[in-house]
Design a protein around this motif. Structure first.
Motif, PDB file in Angstrom:
ATOM      1  N   MET A   1       0.838  -1.197   0.000  1.00 47.46           N
ATOM      2  CA  MET A   1       0.000   0.000   0.000  1.00 47.46           C
ATOM      3  C   MET A   1       0.873   1.247   0.000  1.00 47.46           C
ATOM      4  N   TYR A   2       0.425   2.254  -0.742  1.00 48.05           N
ATOM      5  CA  TYR A   2       1.017   3.570  -0.565  1.00 48.05           C
ATOM      6  C   TYR A   2       0.583   4.051   0.817  1.00 48.05           C
ATOM      7  N   ASN A   3       1.372   4.908   1.417  1.00 47.93           N
ATOM      8  CA  ASN A   3       1.001   5.336   2.761  1.00 47.93           C
ATOM      9  C   ASN A   3      -0.078   6.420   2.713  1.00 47.93           C
ATOM     10  N   PHE A   4      -0.783   6.543   3.818  1.00 47.43           N
ATOM     11  CA  PHE A   4      -1.848   7.543   3.941  1.00 47.43           C
ATOM     12  C   PHE A   4      -2.013   7.852   5.422  1.00 47.43           C
ATOM     13  N   ASP A   5      -2.700   8.937   5.715  1.00 47.36           N
ATOM     14  CA  ASP A   5      -3.054   9.257   7.095  1.00 47.36           C
ATOM     15  C   ASP A   5      -4.410   8.640   7.394  1.00 47.36           C
ATOM     16  N   VAL A   6      -4.667   8.377   8.659  1.00 47.60           N
ATOM     17  CA  VAL A   6      -5.976   7.864   9.067  1.00 47.60           C
ATOM     18  C   VAL A   6      -6.587   8.854  10.038  1.00 47.60           C
ATOM     19  N   GLU A   7      -7.793   9.291   9.721  1.00 45.54           N
ATOM     20  CA  GLU A   7      -8.496  10.200  10.619  1.00 45.54           C
ATOM     21  C   GLU A   7      -9.728   9.486  11.159  1.00 45.54           C
ATOM     22  N   LYS A   8     -10.025   9.684  12.423  1.00 48.18           N
ATOM     23  CA  LYS A   8     -11.150   8.975  13.036  1.00 48.18           C
ATOM     24  C   LYS A   8     -12.134   9.962  13.664  1.00 48.18           C
ATOM     25  N   PRO A   9     -12.996  10.568  12.840  1.00 47.03           N
ATOM     26  CA  PRO A   9     -13.963  11.534  13.371  1.00 47.03           C
ATOM     27  C   PRO A   9     -15.008  10.843  14.255  1.00 47.03           C
ATOM     28  N   GLY A  10     -15.611  11.642  15.137  1.00 49.13           N
ATOM     29  CA  GLY A  10     -16.621  11.082  16.037  1.00 49.13           C
ATOM     30  C   GLY A  10     -18.044  11.473  15.662  1.00 49.13           C
ATOM     31  N   ASP A  22      -7.881  17.236   0.332  1.00 47.34           N
ATOM     32  CA  ASP A  22      -7.519  16.767  -1.003  1.00 47.34           C
ATOM     33  C   ASP A  22      -7.252  15.260  -0.971  1.00 47.34           C
ATOM     34  N   GLU A  23      -7.845  14.518  -1.913  1.00 48.57           N
ATOM     35  CA  GLU A  23      -7.612  13.068  -2.033  1.00 48.57           C
ATOM     36  C   GLU A  23      -8.012  12.289  -0.783  1.00 48.57           C
ATOM     37  N   ALA A  24      -9.023  12.782  -0.052  1.00 51.46           N
ATOM     38  CA  ALA A  24      -9.516  12.017   1.102  1.00 51.46           C
ATOM     39  C   ALA A  24     -10.479  10.938   0.614  1.00 51.46           C
ATOM     40  N   GLN A  25     -10.524   9.835   1.348  1.00 51.30           N
ATOM     41  CA  GLN A  25     -11.371   8.702   0.965  1.00 51.30           C
ATOM     42  C   GLN A  25     -12.044   8.165   2.229  1.00 51.30           C
ATOM     43  N   ALA A  26     -13.359   7.953   2.153  1.00 49.76           N
ATOM     44  CA  ALA A  26     -14.065   7.394   3.305  1.00 49.76           C
ATOM     45  C   ALA A  26     -13.707   5.915   3.460  1.00 49.76           C
ATOM     46  N   LEU A  27     -13.560   5.489   4.706  1.00 58.15           N
ATOM     47  CA  LEU A  27     -13.265   4.083   5.028  1.00 58.15           C
ATOM     48  C   LEU A  27     -14.409   3.545   5.874  1.00 58.15           C
ATOM     49  N   GLY A  28     -15.154   2.583   5.335  1.00 57.83           N
ATOM     50  CA  GLY A  28     -16.218   1.940   6.116  1.00 57.83           C
ATOM     51  C   GLY A  28     -15.598   0.816   6.912  1.00 57.83           C
ATOM     52  N   GLY A  29     -15.884  -0.434   6.513  1.00 58.17           N
ATOM     53  CA  GLY A  29     -15.256  -1.575   7.184  1.00 58.17           C
ATOM     54  C   GLY A  29     -13.946  -1.977   6.531  1.00 58.17           C
ATOM     55  N   GLY A  30     -13.691  -1.425   5.351  1.00 52.48           N
ATOM     56  CA  GLY A  30     -12.413  -1.686   4.683  1.00 52.48           C
ATOM     57  C   GLY A  30     -12.304  -3.042   4.006  1.00 52.48           C
ATOM     58  N   GLN A  31     -13.397  -3.801   3.942  1.00 53.12           N
ATOM     59  CA  GLN A  31     -13.266  -5.162   3.424  1.00 53.12           C
ATOM     60  C   GLN A  31     -13.096  -5.204   1.908  1.00 53.12           C
ATOM     61  N   THR A  32     -13.428  -4.125   1.239  1.00 54.00           N
ATOM     62  CA  THR A  32     -13.094  -3.977  -0.181  1.00 54.00           C
ATOM     63  C   THR A  32     -11.961  -2.974  -0.344  1.00 54.00           C
ATOM     64  N   LEU A  33     -12.046  -1.880   0.396  1.00 50.49           N
ATOM     65  CA  LEU A  33     -11.073  -0.798   0.188  1.00 50.49           C
ATOM     66  C   LEU A  33      -9.654  -1.218   0.558  1.00 50.49           C
ATOM     67  N   ILE A  34      -9.465  -1.910   1.657  1.00 50.99           N
ATOM     68  CA  ILE A  34      -8.098  -2.271   2.058  1.00 50.99           C
ATOM     69  C   ILE A  34      -7.450  -3.210   1.028  1.00 50.99           C
ATOM     70  N   PRO A  35      -8.162  -4.278   0.563  1.00 51.08           N
ATOM     71  CA  PRO A  35      -7.571  -5.071  -0.528  1.00 51.08           C
ATOM     72  C   PRO A  35      -7.275  -4.231  -1.781  1.00 51.08           C
ATOM     73  N   THR A  36      -8.118  -3.253  -2.070  1.00 52.95           N
ATOM     74  CA  THR A  36      -7.890  -2.388  -3.237  1.00 52.95           C
ATOM     75  C   THR A  36      -6.621  -1.552  -3.052  1.00 52.95           C
ATOM     76  N   LEU A  37      -6.447  -1.032  -1.836  1.00 52.69           N
ATOM     77  CA  LEU A  37      -5.249  -0.241  -1.542  1.00 52.69           C
ATOM     78  C   LEU A  37      -3.992  -1.112  -1.606  1.00 52.69           C
ATOM     79  N   LYS A  38      -4.126  -2.365  -1.157  1.00 54.40           N
ATOM     80  CA  LYS A  38      -2.965  -3.258  -1.208  1.00 54.40           C
ATOM     81  C   LYS A  38      -2.488  -3.461  -2.630  1.00 54.40           C
TER      82      LYS A  38
END
Lengths: 260, 161
Positions: A1-10, A22-38
């Motif tokens: 994965m390319y690196n990224f920051d993780v923000e955890k809003p409440g 810029d270039e922010a992406q929502a992360l739900g459970g990550g079960q599709t997104l994390i494999p995509t990032l990998k």
């Protein structure tokens, strides 16, 4: 994965603000997104994790409408009984560990052409609630991996009108367990809706001929004279377009019979 | 780098992680808990299953940053207090539920999650629950048998296939 920051809003407001980067992406459970990032298929600068947004968690029935927070997991939906066909659908997404992380908002935002939730949302005439507006399912799904969501928009909840009877039938691709064809049938007082996933190059779609036939006669035999056009159906090594078209009718019939 | 703190097998641990650091990598590389295996690294095989806040998750498909503040249980925390194998681990040994052993940590963690939810599962329920755990040695039969035995059910009638 390319690196990224993780923000955890409440809160939703904090999440929406974080999505403004810029270039922010929502992360739900990550079960599709994390494999995509990998696979380095995406390179967001920042992931905005929606898991900690309390307003987007859980589900509740209000009259005949079931409202599900966008960050609610498949496991939570599966365990709820207020819309049995929807819970049954959720209980067969992925595997138990995936269901403990994956969320309804993430699934609908991704709109995978073989995902299960889009069929339920479209067949139920659900409303997709975002941080800025409400979108009817008929307007929301716009093709494979394409939705009405704008840049930075977050699915905060989904509202399902609960039908009189409903059922989802999934013909699984044996290796991935994704739907080769999945059909969700929902019967309401004002008519029947039928939505098909897994089959079309355009993503989830409504089979309107079947809806008309089933609205008159809610039985599998009502489909007898109908055929599904294989034009624009997916052809891959798991099944040809004609095979998928055939399965649409078979699975619709099974769903109607099971719905009763 | 961001600092994360979590409770792993009952102990509070912390470390500095990148945004992209996976929970599996944090456990293995930072904490030295190499019992959690990375098999496919694509969330299919289940060798990396751990419990986060009491439920089974694939630690190769969760970011360490997402587990900040969570309670994590891994295979290293499964043995009894005196160091002897717990009932599920012992059943895997008794019923030959492993051959090479690579998938076993994930199998045991999935089995523990199943039995917590469903203390007396049917054979079919065990097989369905293991949908996300792949074993290339055993053919699953003895894994299913071990989990049935661990649940206190009589498995003498389950024939070796």
């Amino acid at each position: 994965m390319y690196n990224f920051d993780v923000e955890k809003p409440g809160t939703i407001a904090e999440a929406a603000a974080a999505m403004g980067a810029d270039e922010a992406q929502a992360l739900g459970g990550g079960q599709t997104l994390i494999p995509t990032l990998k696979q380095r298929l995406a390179s967001p600068s920042k992931l905005v994790s929606l898991k900690g947004v309390a307003e987007m968690q859980g589900m509740g029935k209000d009259g005949n409408t079931l409202r599900i927070g966008g960050a609610t997991t498949h496991a939570t939906v599966a365990a709820d009984g207020s819309y049995p066909a929807l819970s049954a659908l959720a209980s067969h997404i992925g595997d138990p560990a995936v269901r403990n992380r994956g969320t309804i908002g993430g699934s609908l935002a991704n709109n995978d052409p073989a995902a299960c939730y889009p069929a339920a949302a479209l067949a139920s005439g659900a409303t997709i609630v975002t941080n800025t507006r409400q979108i009817s399912a008929d307007d929301y799904f716009q093709g494979m991996f394409d939705t009405a969501l704008e840049e930075g928009e977050i699915i905060t909840a989904v509202s399902f009108p609960i039908p009189q009877a409903a059922n989802y039938q999934k013909f699984v691709q044996p290796a991935s367990r994704f739907a080769l064809v999945g059909v969700f049938v929902a019967k309401y007082a004002d008519g029947v809706r039928v939505a098909v996933t897994g089959a079309s190059n355009e993503g989830v779609f409504r089979w309107t001929e079947a809806e008309a036939a089933l609205s008159t006669n809610f039985s599998a035999s009502a489909l007898d004279g109908l055929t599904v056009d294989p034009d624009n159906m997916i052809t891959d090594l798991h099944g040809a377009a004609a095979y998928r078209a055939h399965l649409v009718k078979v699975m619709t019939g099974r769903a109607v019979t099971a719905a009763g | 780098m961001t600092k994360v703190t979590m409770t792993v097998n009952g102990k509070t641990v912390s470390g500095d992680v990148e945004g992209r650091t996976l929970l599996a990598s944090f456990l293995r590389d930072d904490q030295g808990l190499t019992g959690t295996h990375i098999g496919c690294d694509t969330s299919q095989c289940g060798a990396c299953v751990v419990h986060v806040d009491g439920v089974a998750v694939k630690s190769c498909t969760m970011l360490a940053a997402e587990a900040d503040g969570a309670t994590v249980d891994t295979i290293e925390g499964q043995a009894n207090a005196d160091g002897s194998l717990n009932v599920i681990q012992q059943a895997f040994q008794d019923h030959h539920g492993l051959q090479c052993g690579f998938c076993t940590p994930g199998m045991v963690m999935s089995a523990a999650a199943l039995l917590k939810e469903n203390p007396k599962p049917s054979e079919q329920e065990v097989r369905e629950y293991l949908e996300g755990n792949i074993c290339r040695c055993t053919g699953y039969h003895n894994i299913v048998k071990a989990i049935m035995a661990a649940s206190g059910q009589d498995v003498t009638a389950i024939a070796a296939e």
